[in-house]
Design an enzyme around this catalytic site. Structure first.
Site, PDB file in Angstrom:
ATOM      1  CD  GLU A  17      42.037  14.658   3.370  1.00  0.00           C
ATOM      2  OE1 GLU A  17      43.096  14.914   3.264  1.00  0.00           O
ATOM      3  OE2 GLU A  17      42.588  12.280   3.860  1.00  0.00           O
ATOM      4  CG  HIS A  60      33.082  34.895  -0.660  1.00  0.00           C
ATOM      5  ND1 HIS A  60      31.867  34.747  -1.619  1.00  0.00           N
ATOM      6  CD2 HIS A  60      32.584  35.928  -0.207  1.00  0.00           C
ATOM      7  CE1 HIS A  60      30.970  36.043  -1.662  1.00  0.00           C
ATOM      8  NE2 HIS A  60      31.201  36.288  -0.791  1.00  0.00           N
TER       9      HIS A  60
END
Ligand code: ARG
Length: 461
Positions: A297, A162
Site C-alpha cells: 500500500e 477491467h
C-alpha cells in the site's frame, strides 16, 4: 547592563540577519549532509587541477588539502562533521573546515570556482551513484520476479482485463510481466545516468573565470565522460538534471505501484492467490484477525509522492531565466526525497516478492467458465468457422467446462511470451547486463576517486 541582541550573524560570505539566514539557508544545513562526500571529492579534483595549471597552490598544499578532505569525510561518517546553520551549506562548511585546519592554504581552495558549479557538481556526483544503486536494486527485484516466474511458470492464474476474469494465464506470465516492465525502465535509468555524464565543475558562477582552468581535466579526474562545452549550459543544467533523474525514478515507481496494487488485491482473502511473507504484514490495533498489506500500500502511495517530487522540481525549473537563481535550492529536497523513496521501494519489494507464498488452489478456483470462452471460439476457427461466427456461437451457447483443467489449458498454451513460456532467458540476460553495467561504472568511479584522494574509496582505508 542588558546585553544587546545580535542582529547579524557572521558567515564566511558576509554578515546576515539571523532570521534572513534561516530563511535563505532553508533546509540546506540538514539536506547537504548527503553532499559532504561529493563536495570533498569535487574539491579534491578542483585543487589538483588548480596546481597543475597555475601557481595558486603547490603540490604540497594540494596534498595537505586532500588529506584534510579525507579527514572531513571520515569525520562525517562517524557523525563528527556537522553543517551548522551559520555555515549555510555544505560548500561553505567544508571551506571553513579547510581554512580552520590549514590557514591560508585552506583559504585558497575557492579560487576559480563558485558555489553554483560546486552544488551542480555535487548533485551530479550524488545522482550518478544513486542511479547506479537504483539499477542494481531494480535488477535484484527483476531477478527475484523472474525466479518466482520460473518456479510458478505453469501455475494457472486468471488473466484479467477491467479486473474481470478474461483469459487463461499463469503466475509465470504475471510475475515476468512486472519484471519486463522494470527492464524497460532500466533503459530510462541508464539514460538518466548518461545525462549526468558531463561535469559542470569549472563553469564557476556560470560564466567561467579569467584563468586557464582545465575543465576536461577535472571531469576526467572525477570519472565523467566530459565537461560541459558551454559554461552557462553547465549552470543551466542544474534543475534539469534533477528533473531528468526524477522522471526515470517516476517511471520505476509507476511499475512498482502496479506490482504493489496487484499484490494488495491478490493477497486479499477474497482472492487469496498469494500470501505475503510473515513480517511484511501489519496487525490492527482493534481487529485481531488482520494481516494488512501496508508495505505494498505504501509503495502504491509513494509512487504518487515521487511523481509529486518531479512536479515540484519542474515547477521551480519552468520559467527560470538562464544563469543561477536561488530558486534552484528548492529543487534539492524533492530531488533527494524522490531518489531515496524510489530506492527504498525497490529494496523492500525485492525481499517481499522473494518470500511471497503461492496458493495454487486459490488460483485454480479463480477460473470461471467464461475464462475459456475465447479459447472455445478459436477452436471453432481451427475447424474453419469464421471468427465472428464462432464468437456469436460461443456467446449464445457457452460450451460446458466439465473436464476442462486450467493446468492443462495453461500447459498447452506454448506461445512465445505466453503462459508456460514467459521468455525468461532473454529477460535474465537483460538484467545481468544492466547489473554488470552498474558494477563496472561504480568500480570505475571508485577507482577514479581512490586515485584522486590517494586512499581506497569508498572505504577510505
Ligand atoms: N545552497 C545553494 C543552492 O543549493 C548553493 C549555491 C548558492 N549560490 C548562490 N549564488 N547563492 O543553490
Amino acid at each position: 547592563m542588558k546585553k544587546k541582541k545580535k542582529t547579524t550573524a557572521s558567515t564566511l560570505v558576509g554578515k546576515i540577519a539571523p532570521e534572513v539566514l534561516s530563511f535563505t539557508a532553508g533546509k540546506d544545513a540538514l539536506l547537504d549532509h548527503v553532499l559532504i562526500e561529493p563536495d570533498c571529492i569535487g574539491t579534491a579534483a578542483h585543487v589538483t587541477m588548480l596546481a597543475e595549471v597555475s601557481d595558486v597552490l603547490s603540490r604540497v598544499e594540494v596534498g595537505k588539502i586532500i588529506g584534510e578532505l579525507v579527514s572531513i569525510m571520515r569525520r562525517s561518517r562517524s557523525g563528527k562533521f556537522k553543517i551548522a546553520l551559520r555555515d549555510q551549506d555544505v560548500h561553505l562548511a567544508v571551506e571553513k573546515a579547510l581554512s580552520k585546519a590549514l590557514g591560508a592554504t585552506g583559504r585558497k581552495v575557492h579560487t576559480a570556482r563558485s558555489r553554483n558549479d560546486q552544488v551542480a557538481l555535487d548533485l551530479r556526483l550524488y545522482a550518478r551513484e544513486e542511479i547506479l544503486c537504483a539499477i542494481t536494486e531494480a535488477t535484484t527485484l527483476v531477478d527475484v520476479l523472474l525466479a518466482f516466474a520460473r518456479k510458478n511458470a505453469a501455475v494457472p492464474m486468471v488473466g484479467r482485463t477491467h479486473m474481470q476474469p478474461a483469459m487463461p494465464s499463469s503466475v509465470g506470465v504475471w510475475a515476468s510481466a512486472h519484471a519486463e516492465s522494470l527492464i524497460d525502465d532500466l533503459s530510462l535509468l541508464r539514460g538518466a545516468y548518461t545525462y549526468c555524464g558531463k561535469s559542470p565543475l569549472g563553469s564557476a558562477a556560470g560564466y567561467g573565470v579569467p584563468m586557464p582552468v582545465d575543465r576536461e581535466r577535472t571531469a576526467r579526474l572525477l570519472g565523467f565522460d566530459a565537461a560541459h562545452w558551454n559554461v552557462l549550459a553547465a549552470a543551466n543544467s542544474r534543475g534539469k538534471t534533477e528533473s531528468v533523474v526524477l522522471s526515470a525514478m517516476e517511471q520505476v515507481m509507476l511499475s512498482l505501484s502496479r506490482l504493489a496494487e496487484d499484490l494488495v488485491v491478490y493477497c486479499a482473502p477474497e482472492f487469496g492467490y498469494f500470501v505475503l511473507p510473515p513480517g511484511y504484514c501489519t496487525g490492527s490495533s482493534i481487529m485481531p484477525q488482520k494481516a494488512n498489506p501496508d508495505v505494498p500500500e505504501l509503495v502504491r502511495a509513494r509512487a504518487s509522492s515521487v511523481a509529486a517530487c518531479c512536479v515540484a522540481v519542474n515547477g521551480v525549473v519552468a520559467g527560470l531565466p538562464g544563469g543561477y537563481s536561488r530558486d534552484l535550492q528548492e529543487t534539492k529536497e524533492p530531488f533527494l526525497n524522490g531518489v531515496s523513496i524510489t530506492r527504498s521501494c525497490l529494496g523492500v519489494l525485492g525481499s517481499l516478492v522473494a518470500g511471497l507464498h503461492v496458493d495454487k488452489e486459490a488460483l485454480r478456483a479463480g477460473f470461471t467458465p467464461g475464462v475459456f470462452a475465447a479459447d472455445a471460439a478459436l477452436r471453432l476457427v481451427a475447424k474453419g468457422v469464421p471468427f465472428r461466427d464462432a464468437y456469436r456461437q460461443v456467446k449464445a451457447d457457452p460450451p460446458g467446462t466439465a473436464g476442462v483443467s486450467p493446468d492443462q489449458v495453461v500447459a498447452s498454451r506454448r506461445v512465445p511470451g505466453g503462459p508456460c513460456d514467459p521468455d525468461i532467458g532473454a529477460m535474465r540476460d537483460a538484467s545481468k547486463e544492466a547489473s554488470r553495467f552498474a558494477r563496472r561504472e561504480r568500480k570505475r568511479y571508485h577507482n577514479s576517486v581512490s586515485r584522486l584522494l590517494g586512499v581506497r574509496y569508498p572505504d577510505l582505508a
